[in-house]
Scaffold this motif. Structure first.
Motif: not given
Length: 140
Positions: A16, A19-20, A25, A27-28, A31, A34
């Motif tokens: 997280l 990716y963040d 976003s 993906y996040t 969570p 992901l």
């Protein structure tokens, strides 16, 4: 390169955070999805800061391991970009799948992307020779 490559599934909080950090976003926003996606990948390689062990990059693939490999994600934390980490991750994927006939990757239209991928021997689909190819996508 100030990072060490490992073959591992990182912890959910590390995923997280990475990716963040790159602003992914889509993906996040989910969570758990992901984490399941990364766990379901054919290959996951991580780049960890050599000094701190922090997750600073990741590449993951979807593949049958024989005829096709799709590079799903390749990302490097903004504070560690331009250090050779993305190139090292992609080079490791290319070496791992050297005998796989077809490698596919989709990316955004940022000008530097083309030069980066071409420097690793990839060709944009419409530039394939002697016959151009087409790529079709759908995002939900």
């Amino acid at each position: 390169m100030p990072a060490v490559l490992t073959s591992e599934i990182p912890a959910g909080n590390e995923l997280l955070a990475l990716y963040d950090a790159v602003g992914w976003s889509a993906y996040t926003a989910d969570p758990e999805r992901l984490v399941r996606a990364v766990r379901g990948s054919h290959l996951v390689l991580c780049a960890r800061d050599a000094g701190t062990g922090e997750l600073v990059g990741l590449v993951r693939t979807v593949s049958d391991g024989q005829t096709i490999v799709y590079v799903q994600d390749i990302l490097v934390a903004p504070d560690h970009q331009r250090e050779g980490i993305g190139g090292a991750l992609l080079d490791a994927v290319l070496e791992h799948y050297a005998d796989v006939r077809q490698l596919v990757l989709l990316t955004d239209d940022e000008p530097g992307q083309r030069a980066f991928y071409e420097s690793r021997g990839l060709t944009e689909a419409h530039d394939m020779s002697p016959h151009p190819t087409r790529a079709f996508v759908r995002f939900v």
